[in-house]
Design a protein around this motif. Sequence first.
Motif, PDB file in Angstrom:
ATOM      1  N   UNK A 149      38.474  53.246 122.910  1.00 47.21           N
ATOM      2  CA  UNK A 149      39.232  52.044 122.557  1.00 47.21           C
ATOM      3  C   UNK A 149      38.369  50.796 122.691  1.00 47.21           C
ATOM      4  N   UNK A 150      37.553  50.741 123.713  1.00 47.55           N
ATOM      5  CA  UNK A 150      36.675  49.578 123.894  1.00 47.55           C
ATOM      6  C   UNK A 150      35.665  49.479 122.759  1.00 47.55           C
ATOM      7  N   UNK A 151      35.128  50.620 122.328  1.00 48.65           N
ATOM      8  CA  UNK A 151      34.171  50.599 121.225  1.00 48.65           C
ATOM      9  C   UNK A 151      34.836  50.164 119.925  1.00 48.65           C
ATOM     10  N   UNK A 152      36.087  50.565 119.729  1.00 46.32           N
ATOM     11  CA  UNK A 152      36.810  50.134 118.533  1.00 46.32           C
ATOM     12  C   UNK A 152      37.051  48.629 118.554  1.00 46.32           C
ATOM     13  N   UNK A 153      37.329  48.085 119.742  1.00 41.70           N
ATOM     14  CA  UNK A 153      37.495  46.637 119.857  1.00 41.70           C
ATOM     15  C   UNK A 153      36.190  45.927 119.520  1.00 41.70           C
ATOM     16  N   UNK A 154      35.078  46.462 120.039  1.00 42.46           N
ATOM     17  CA  UNK A 154      33.772  45.882 119.758  1.00 42.46           C
ATOM     18  C   UNK A 154      33.428  45.980 118.274  1.00 42.46           C
ATOM     19  N   UNK A 155      33.955  47.008 117.596  1.00 44.75           N
ATOM     20  CA  UNK A 155      33.698  47.187 116.167  1.00 44.75           C
ATOM     21  C   UNK A 155      34.562  46.281 115.307  1.00 44.75           C
ATOM     22  N   UNK A 193      44.807  52.893 128.094  1.00 45.65           N
ATOM     23  CA  UNK A 193      45.294  52.076 126.997  1.00 45.65           C
ATOM     24  C   UNK A 193      45.543  50.643 127.398  1.00 45.65           C
ATOM     25  N   UNK A 194      46.060  50.453 128.592  1.00 46.06           N
ATOM     26  CA  UNK A 194      46.327  49.104 129.077  1.00 46.06           C
ATOM     27  C   UNK A 194      45.030  48.335 129.314  1.00 46.06           C
ATOM     28  N   UNK A 195      44.052  49.003 129.892  1.00 46.46           N
ATOM     29  CA  UNK A 195      42.809  48.323 130.242  1.00 46.46           C
ATOM     30  C   UNK A 195      41.984  47.970 129.008  1.00 46.46           C
ATOM     31  N   UNK A 196      41.947  48.876 128.028  1.00 46.73           N
ATOM     32  CA  UNK A 196      41.088  48.670 126.865  1.00 46.73           C
ATOM     33  C   UNK A 196      41.803  47.976 125.720  1.00 46.73           C
ATOM     34  N   UNK A 197      43.123  47.993 125.741  1.00 42.94           N
ATOM     35  CA  UNK A 197      43.894  47.354 124.686  1.00 42.94           C
ATOM     36  C   UNK A 197      44.239  48.303 123.562  1.00 42.94           C
ATOM     37  N   UNK A 198      45.514  48.527 123.356  1.00 44.78           N
ATOM     38  CA  UNK A 198      46.000  49.372 122.257  1.00 44.78           C
ATOM     39  C   UNK A 198      47.274  48.757 121.714  1.00 44.78           C
TER      40      UNK A 198
END
Length: 263
Positions: A149-155, A193-198
Motif C-alpha cells: 500500500x505504501x508503494x502504491x501511494x508513492x506511485x 490498511x490504517x497505517x498505509x492508507x486504503x
Amino acid sequence: MIRVAAVGDIHLGPDGAGTLRPAFETLPDCADLLLLAGDLTRHGTVEEAEVVAGEVAGLDVPVVAVLGNHDYQSDQEAAVAAALERAGVTVLEKDGVTLEVGGVRVGVAGTKGFGGGFAGRSGGEFGEPEMKEFIRYTRRCADGLRGALEMLAEAGCAVRIALTHYSPVPDTLAGEPLEIYPFLGSYLLAEAGDAAGADLAGHGHAHMGAEHGMTSEGVRVRNVAQPVLGRAFAVYHLPVHAAESDGRAADGASAAGRPAGVR
C-alpha cells in the motif's frame, strides 16, 4: 468514481464451469475492475484453477486476485496462481499492482492474510514455536500488505484498495461462531490498511458473516464472500481523491482499465 466489482469464495470445481461467466461478461457495463478475494477453488488443484481461469479469461476489465486457504489445500498454490495468471489474472501475495482506469491510477495491494484474532482477544508471539510462527506468519502477511500500500501511494495511486482473504475486522464476521473468530482474520491486517492508507478493504472467508464493516481509522471493509453477497459479485463505488490526500472512500460509477505496471 471508480467502480470496483468483487467476489470471493466461489469454490469452483469441474462441475462449475460456465456458472459465473454470463454474469462476469456484464462487468464492462457496471465495473472498471474485478477483485477475487480467495477460495476460488475447492481443493486447490490445477484442474479447479483452470475452471476459474475459464470464467475470467478475456474479460474486458482487469482481474486481480489473492488466493485463500482452500487454494492452498493441495500444496499446489504456485501452480494454481500460474493457471490464473495464464488467463490474464494478476495474483497478488504481499505485493501490489497499478491499474490505469479512465485516466486514474488505481492501486490494489493484496495478501491472503491469516488468523490470530482481534484487539483484546488475539494470539501473541509467546510460548511454543508453533504458536509463535502462527502469529509471525500473520504479521509477515500484514507487513507485506502495508508495504505494498505504501508503494502504491508513492506511485501516485489516487485510489488504493487492500485485498485479502482473511478478515481485517470482526465487524464482517458477525453471524459466525465467536469461537472461530481467531481463525477468520487478524487485527494486524486492519492496522496495515490504517497505517498505509486504503480507500477500501475487501475480503472473503467468512461465509456466515456480514457484508459491511470498518476499521478503527475509518477504512470501509467489505466481506465479499459469495455466500454473504448472494450474487455473482458486488460493485462498490469509490470517489477519486488526490493521491497525497488522506481521504477515505465511500460506497456510492468510469471506463474499463488495463494493468499499467505490475508489482
